[in-house]
Design a protein around this motif. Structure first.
Motif, PDB file in Angstrom:
ATOM      1  N   ALA A   1      -3.239 -46.171 -30.576  1.00 24.93           N
ATOM      2  CA  ALA A   1      -2.055 -46.217 -29.707  1.00 24.93           C
ATOM      3  C   ALA A   1      -1.383 -44.851 -29.642  1.00 24.93           C
ATOM      4  CB  ALA A   1      -1.064 -47.259 -30.228  1.00 24.93           C
ATOM      5  N   ARG A   2      -1.941 -43.869 -30.330  1.00 22.31           N
ATOM      6  CA  ARG A   2      -1.427 -42.489 -30.225  1.00 22.31           C
ATOM      7  C   ARG A   2      -2.134 -41.836 -29.042  1.00 22.31           C
ATOM      8  NH1 ARG A   2       1.540 -41.316 -34.656  1.00 22.31           N
ATOM      9  NH2 ARG A   2       1.668 -39.171 -33.935  1.00 22.31           N
ATOM     10  N   VAL A   3      -1.356 -41.436 -28.054  1.00 16.30           N
ATOM     11  CA  VAL A   3      -1.966 -41.020 -26.782  1.00 16.30           C
ATOM     12  C   VAL A   3      -1.586 -39.606 -26.362  1.00 16.30           C
ATOM     13  CG1 VAL A   3      -2.074 -43.396 -25.975  1.00 16.30           C
ATOM     14  CG2 VAL A   3      -0.076 -42.019 -25.412  1.00 16.30           C
TER      15      VAL A   3
ATOM     16  N   ASP B   1      -3.790 -53.371 -38.225  1.00 18.41           N
ATOM     17  CA  ASP B   1      -3.230 -54.503 -37.481  1.00 18.41           C
ATOM     18  C   ASP B   1      -4.322 -55.566 -37.354  1.00 18.41           C
ATOM     19  OD1 ASP B   1      -2.504 -56.292 -35.386  1.00 18.41           O
ATOM     20  OD2 ASP B   1      -1.073 -54.804 -34.625  1.00 18.41           O
TER      21      ASP B   1
ATOM     22  N   SER C   1      -3.584 -44.347 -36.777  1.00 13.38           N
ATOM     23  CA  SER C   1      -2.379 -44.425 -37.622  1.00 13.38           C
ATOM     24  C   SER C   1      -2.515 -45.574 -38.608  1.00 13.38           C
ATOM     25  CB  SER C   1      -1.138 -44.658 -36.761  1.00 13.38           C
ATOM     26  OG  SER C   1      -0.924 -43.559 -35.933  1.00 13.38           O
TER      27      SER C   1
ATOM     28  N   LYS D   1      -5.118 -47.577 -26.879  1.00 16.88           N
ATOM     29  CA  LYS D   1      -4.608 -48.951 -26.819  1.00 16.88           C
ATOM     30  C   LYS D   1      -3.460 -49.011 -25.830  1.00 16.88           C
ATOM     31  CE  LYS D   1      -5.483 -49.803 -31.752  1.00 16.88           C
ATOM     32  NZ  LYS D   1      -4.806 -49.958 -33.059  1.00 16.88           N
ATOM     33  N   PRO D   2      -3.316 -50.085 -25.076  1.00 17.72           N
ATOM     34  CA  PRO D   2      -4.183 -51.258 -25.036  1.00 17.72           C
ATOM     35  C   PRO D   2      -5.560 -50.863 -24.498  1.00 17.72           C
ATOM     36  CG  PRO D   2      -2.077 -51.707 -23.947  1.00 17.72           C
ATOM     37  CD  PRO D   2      -2.139 -50.239 -24.197  1.00 17.72           C
ATOM     38  N   PHE D   3      -6.609 -51.477 -25.053  1.00 17.01           N
ATOM     39  CA  PHE D   3      -7.943 -51.045 -24.671  1.00 17.01           C
ATOM     40  C   PHE D   3      -8.568 -52.009 -23.671  1.00 17.01           C
ATOM     41  CE2 PHE D   3      -8.551 -53.793 -28.344  1.00 17.01           C
ATOM     42  CZ  PHE D   3      -9.665 -54.551 -28.011  1.00 17.01           C
ATOM     43  N   VAL D   4      -9.526 -51.475 -22.919  1.00 21.70           N
ATOM     44  CA  VAL D   4     -10.271 -52.298 -21.969  1.00 21.70           C
ATOM     45  C   VAL D   4     -11.543 -52.750 -22.677  1.00 21.70           C
ATOM     46  CG1 VAL D   4     -11.469 -52.308 -19.760  1.00 21.70           C
ATOM     47  CG2 VAL D   4      -9.337 -51.040 -20.027  1.00 21.70           C
ATOM     48  N   ALA D   5     -11.713 -54.057 -22.762  1.00 21.83           N
ATOM     49  CA  ALA D   5     -12.820 -54.590 -23.571  1.00 21.83           C
ATOM     50  C   ALA D   5     -14.165 -54.025 -23.120  1.00 21.83           C
ATOM     51  CB  ALA D   5     -12.813 -56.113 -23.488  1.00 21.83           C
TER      52      ALA D   5
ATOM     53  N   VAL E   1      -5.283 -56.932 -33.866  1.00 19.52           N
ATOM     54  CA  VAL E   1      -6.151 -56.031 -33.092  1.00 19.52           C
ATOM     55  C   VAL E   1      -7.571 -56.063 -33.646  1.00 19.52           C
ATOM     56  CG1 VAL E   1      -6.537 -53.629 -32.414  1.00 19.52           C
ATOM     57  CG2 VAL E   1      -4.219 -54.555 -32.402  1.00 19.52           C
TER      58      VAL E   1
ATOM     59  N   LEU F   1      -9.434 -58.935 -32.346  1.00 26.30           N
ATOM     60  CA  LEU F   1      -9.818 -58.726 -30.936  1.00 26.30           C
ATOM     61  C   LEU F   1     -11.052 -57.834 -30.825  1.00 26.30           C
ATOM     62  CD1 LEU F   1      -6.528 -57.977 -28.966  1.00 26.30           C
ATOM     63  CD2 LEU F   1      -8.170 -59.790 -28.487  1.00 26.30           C
TER      64      LEU F   1
END
Lengths: 129, 246
Positions: free
Chosen positions: A84-86, A10, A55, A104-108, A13, A16
């Protein structure tokens, strides 16, 4: 400052992740799939840290991490999975490969801290020389 | 040709569970991926743009807060569904408490900052190691912080505390919010329970988080307790055995 290879199919992402880590002073290379990542490593050498999506088409981040580990000197590259697989089994699979697993969503700030933690022992060791 | 035997009820049930798990995993992944971009770019714009006026900044902050709420709802629904279908399976390991708390602290600090709240950490666990499921306990702490942030007015304070007492590790999240009325306190761990106060003030939530949190603590052989006074804030404490009792 560390050399970081970020891999994610992606591109939004990926931008980012690159922005956050470059702003923290790291040198970034990016790839949108495993084949491109391995090509970059072949041409530019191993990174200090690989931030890998899990993924991805063709080859997952877990498989890519194993391929990196199998390269000469590859065990010295720290791996951070950013996925994003949790599900617990996903997280366990990443941790069994020795990687930190961020979701994801991640904390910077957590991503930056994870990269810095991944390389800190090596810097300490290097100072000992 | 001999027809293959029909699958048994158990086999059909197992196949149904596998399908549900695959769907849930896929749906969670497909929702989280765009949310990563939505949240990440909103944060970037808010941090980098020096030209936003107060109203525009407020609109973007509202969108960001809503996106985080959506991410939290996805987390809760996935956890709830998993426990319903498979029960709560812990992956117990021995872990330094610092290694559990330190990676979570930046995220909690950010969550508090978004609610214009101060996060105070009072970690007194020393070098102690505990036998627990780090993912599950991390999930519990996140849920407690999310709740505390939701119910505490801007300008307040959230305190995350760790302590070792005998053979127990205490992890607590305290807020300076309005407190929980006595009549509601006995119900906060019930599934789908939403306090009348939360409904009146339209505080978002599924009513599942604390019930899942209690299931996590129970599975560790611990206790989850609530101390609260009207207008005196709320403290939720997980008391977990340091040595897991199998």
């Amino acid at each position: 400052m560390s050399r970081v290879l970020a891999v994610d199919d992606d591109e939004d992402v990926l931008r980012l992740v690159s922005y956050r880590l470059a702003a923290a002073g790291h040198r970034l290379l990016t790839a949108t799939d495993a084949a491109e990542a391995l090509q970059i490593i072949a041409e530019r050498g191993l990174p200090d840290v690989a931030v890998l999506d899990v993924s991805m088409p063709d080859m997952t981040g877990l498989e890519l991490a194993e391929q990196i580990r199998d390269l000469p000197g590859g065990a010295d590259t720290s791996v951070i999975f950013l996925s994003a697989r949790v599900q617990p089994e996903d997280i366990a699979a990443g941790q069994e490969l020795g990687g930190r697993y961020l979701t994801k969503p991640f904390v910077a700030t957590a991503l930056v801290a994870a990269v810095e933690r991944a390389t800190a022992p090596k810097e300490v060791a290097a100072q000992g020389w | 040709m001999v027809p293959s035997p029909l699958p048994s009820a158990e086999e059909r049930l197992a196949a149904l569970r596998d399908n549900q798990r695959a769907f849930l995993s896929s749906a969670s992944h497909e929702l989280r991926t765009p949310l990563t971009s939505i949240i990440g770019y909103l944060e970037m714009v808010l941090e980098l743009s020096g030209t936003l006026d107060g109203a525009d900044r407020g609109h973007l902050e509202t969108a960001l807060a809503a996106s985080h709420r959506l991410a939290d709802v996805i987390d809760t629904l996935v956890a709830s569904h998993r426990i319903d279908s498979e029960g709560l399976l812990l992956h117990i390991g021995r872990v330094e408490v610092g290694a559990l708390l330190d990676p979570l602290t930046p995220e909690f600090r950010q969550r508090c900052a978004r609610g214009r709240l101060e996060l105070v950490t009072d970690y007194r666990h020393g070098e102690v190691q505990a036998e627990l499921d780090t993912e599950a306990v991390g999930w519990l702490l996140r849920e407690l912080v999310v709740n505390a942030v939701k119910f505490t007015p801007p300008g307040g304070r959230i305190t995350l505390r760790s302590a070792v007492e005998g053979d127990e590790l205490g992890l607590s999240v305290a807020d300076t919010g309005p407190g929980i009325p006595a009549g509601d306190r006995a119900h906060v761990f019930e599934r789908f329970y939403r306090s009348p106060d939360a409904l009146d003030r339209a505080v978002a939530g599924t009513g599942l988080g604390l019930s899942i949190g209690k299931a996590i603590v129970d599975a560790h052989g611990g206790r989850l307790t609530v101390d609260s006074e009207p207008n005196g804030g709320t403290r939720v404490t997980a008391s977990l055995p340091i040595h897991h009792r199998r």
